[in-house]
Write an enzyme that holds these catalytic residues in place. Structure first.
Site, PDB file in Angstrom:
ATOM      1  N   LYS A  70       0.762  -1.335   0.065  1.00 12.26           N
ATOM      2  CA  LYS A  70      -0.159   0.048   0.000  1.00 12.26           C
ATOM      3  C   LYS A  70       0.881   1.303  -0.001  1.00 12.26           C
ATOM      4  CE  LYS A  70      -3.976  -2.258   2.145  1.00 12.26           C
ATOM      5  NZ  LYS A  70      -5.096  -2.179   3.270  1.00 12.26           N
ATOM      6  N   GLY A 131      -3.178  -0.849  18.101  1.00  9.78           N
ATOM      7  CA  GLY A 131      -2.146  -0.873  17.107  1.00  9.78           C
ATOM      8  C   GLY A 131      -2.007   0.508  16.475  1.00  9.78           C
ATOM      9  N   ALA A 132      -0.765   0.546  15.900  1.00  9.42           N
ATOM     10  CA  ALA A 132      -0.264   1.773  15.268  1.00  9.42           C
ATOM     11  C   ALA A 132       0.215   1.553  13.920  1.00  9.42           C
ATOM     12  CB  ALA A 132       0.620   2.540  16.210  1.00  9.42           C
ATOM     13  N   GLY A 238     -14.093  -8.090  10.832  1.00 11.91           N
ATOM     14  CA  GLY A 238     -13.724  -6.703   9.640  1.00 11.91           C
ATOM     15  C   GLY A 238     -14.312  -7.326   8.362  1.00 11.91           C
TER      16      GLY A 238
HETATM   17  P1  ATR Z   1      -0.646  -3.529   9.378  1.00  9.78           P
HETATM   18  O1  ATR Z   1      -0.430  -2.979   7.941  1.00  9.78           O
HETATM   19  O2  ATR Z   1      -1.622  -4.815   9.192  1.00  9.78           O
HETATM   20  O3  ATR Z   1      -1.248  -2.551  10.165  1.00  9.78           O
HETATM   21  P2  ATR Z   1       1.856  -3.443  10.457  1.00  9.78           P
HETATM   22  O4  ATR Z   1       1.989  -2.041   9.923  1.00  9.78           O
HETATM   23  O5  ATR Z   1       3.090  -4.460  10.494  1.00  9.78           O
HETATM   24  O6  ATR Z   1       0.837  -4.236   9.789  1.00  9.78           O
HETATM   25  O7  ATR Z   1       1.334  -3.383  12.048  1.00  9.78           O
HETATM   26  C1  ATR Z   1       0.933  -4.167  12.899  1.00  9.78           C
HETATM   27  C2  ATR Z   1       0.432  -3.979  14.064  1.00  9.78           C
HETATM   28  O8  ATR Z   1       0.159  -4.768  15.179  1.00  9.78           O
HETATM   29  C3  ATR Z   1       1.657  -2.677  14.885  1.00  9.78           C
HETATM   30  O9  ATR Z   1       0.586  -1.899  15.807  1.00  9.78           O
HETATM   31  C4  ATR Z   1       2.377  -3.929  15.817  1.00  9.78           C
HETATM   32  O10 ATR Z   1       3.001  -3.274  16.855  1.00  9.78           O
HETATM   33  P3  ATR Z   1       4.342  -2.439  16.880  1.00  9.78           P
HETATM   34  O11 ATR Z   1       4.229  -1.063  16.351  1.00  9.78           O
HETATM   35  O12 ATR Z   1       4.608  -2.685  18.432  1.00  9.78           O
HETATM   36  O13 ATR Z   1       5.004  -3.543  16.042  1.00  9.78           O
HETATM   37  C5  ATR Z   1       0.967  -4.522  16.267  1.00  9.78           C
HETATM   38  N1  ATR Z   1       1.463  -6.099  16.685  1.00  9.78           N
HETATM   39  C6  ATR Z   1       1.898  -7.000  15.895  1.00  9.78           C
HETATM   40  N2  ATR Z   1       2.070  -8.010  16.775  1.00  9.78           N
HETATM   41  C7  ATR Z   1       1.770  -7.816  18.149  1.00  9.78           C
HETATM   42  C8  ATR Z   1       1.623  -8.318  19.269  1.00  9.78           C
HETATM   43  N3  ATR Z   1       1.975  -9.815  19.567  1.00  9.78           N
HETATM   44  N4  ATR Z   1       1.006  -7.818  20.293  1.00  9.78           N
HETATM   45  C9  ATR Z   1       0.928  -6.307  20.116  1.00  9.78           C
HETATM   46  N5  ATR Z   1       0.739  -5.833  19.056  1.00  9.78           N
HETATM   47  C10 ATR Z   1       1.318  -6.419  18.083  1.00  9.78           C
END
Ligand code: ATR
Length: 272
Positions: A70, A131-132, A238
């Protein structure tokens, strides 16, 4: 490169086998009588741009873009809609007048449409987003523009902080400190993390949840997520967001907004 050389619309991603977009767009095409050939294309990670160039040089009129492309799609476009420019992420491309490629982001408006359909959101609501990552970047502008206050909780604080800095000019957005002594109840909690098991580090104390709190998981999978499962009765996955983002893409391409309820219910039924 492409299975069938004559399709005009496609979703590009890697992996792509799981994609429900061809089914959804096939349904929209039948329902509206708009001729709309749509395929899924698995793109090698380092060949995204060459695949897109070839597609638009041949029969391509429009594309959906999914993970992990994206942000690359955002850089590929000649022009952007306001919501794509603000999100810095593109999930929909359109070839306009055979001249240039327009990029849009329909993820956020897709989520908002489904939240409204479910009666999960009202103006001035307080929303907690877990999430972020890239998915959150796509939904913040529509939620803030709708008039909601947004709090972000993320495993990595610095990623949440970057979003707060970038989006604070569009509305009320703050970091959520789950250890704060100030107790508040959220109207809506949205899971936008890619992991949804018991070990997700964003699980918060149930004292932040009231009997009216709604929970929306942007992931769509067969099983309900463990987040607050025994506390929150109004919950959704979703699937509706997926259908609505497709419907908004269809609208950008054909200027017709398809009916969405039938396909949402049918996809939900088939998951059980
Ligand atoms: P997407 O495009 O699906 O948002 P991404 O940009 O890789 O994918 O973001 C994944 C999100 O899931 C992030 O907010 C990530 O947290 P970090 O910023 O700390 O990496 C979160 N995430 C992934 N695995 C996680 C876990 N086990 N516990 C909590 N948050 C998690």
């Amino acid at each position: 490169m492409f299975k069938n050389q004559n399709f005009n619309y496609a979703v590009f991603g890697n992996p792509i086998n799981h994609s429900k977009s061809p089914e959804i767009h096939g349904f929209f095409s039948n329902q509206t009588n708009v001729f709309h050939t749509y395929e899924s294309v698995n793109v090698p990670l380092d060949e995204f741009v060459s695949f897109l160039l070839k597609f638009f040089k041949k029969h391509g009129k429009g594309a959906n873009i999914t993970a992990p492309f994206k942000q690359e799609a955002y850089l590929f476009c000649d022009k952007l809609t306001e919501r794509a420019r603000i999100a810095q992420s593109v999930n929909t491309l359109k070839k306009v007048n055979n001249k240039y490629i327009l990029g849009d982001n329909t993820d956020g408006i897709g989520l908002l449409s489904d939240l409204i359909r479910l009666n999960f959101i009202k103006k001035n609501n307080s929303i907690l987003i877990l999430g972020a990552g890239g998915a959150v970047r796509g939904i913040l502008f529509p939620l803030l523009s709708f008039g909601c206050s947004v709090f972000i909780l993320n495993r990595t604080l610095s990623n949440a902080e970057k979003l707060v800095v970038q989006f604070s000019k569009y509305g009320k957005i703050n970091i959520f400190d789950k250890n704060s002594s100030e107790k508040k109840h959220f109207d809506l909690i949205i899971n936008a993390t890619s992991k949804y098991d018991k070990n997700n580090e964003n699980n918060i104390d149930v004292s932040f949840v009231s009997s009216k709190t709604c929970f929306y998981d942007m992931n769509y999978h067969k099983y309900d997520t463990p987040f607050f499962s025994s506390y929150i009765k109004k919950r959704s996955n979703g699937i509706g967001m997926l259908v609505f983002q497709a419907a908004h893409s269809f609208f950008l391409w054909h200027n017709i907004f398809p009916e969405t309820n039938y396909i949402i219910n049918s996809l939900k039924r088939n998951m059980k």
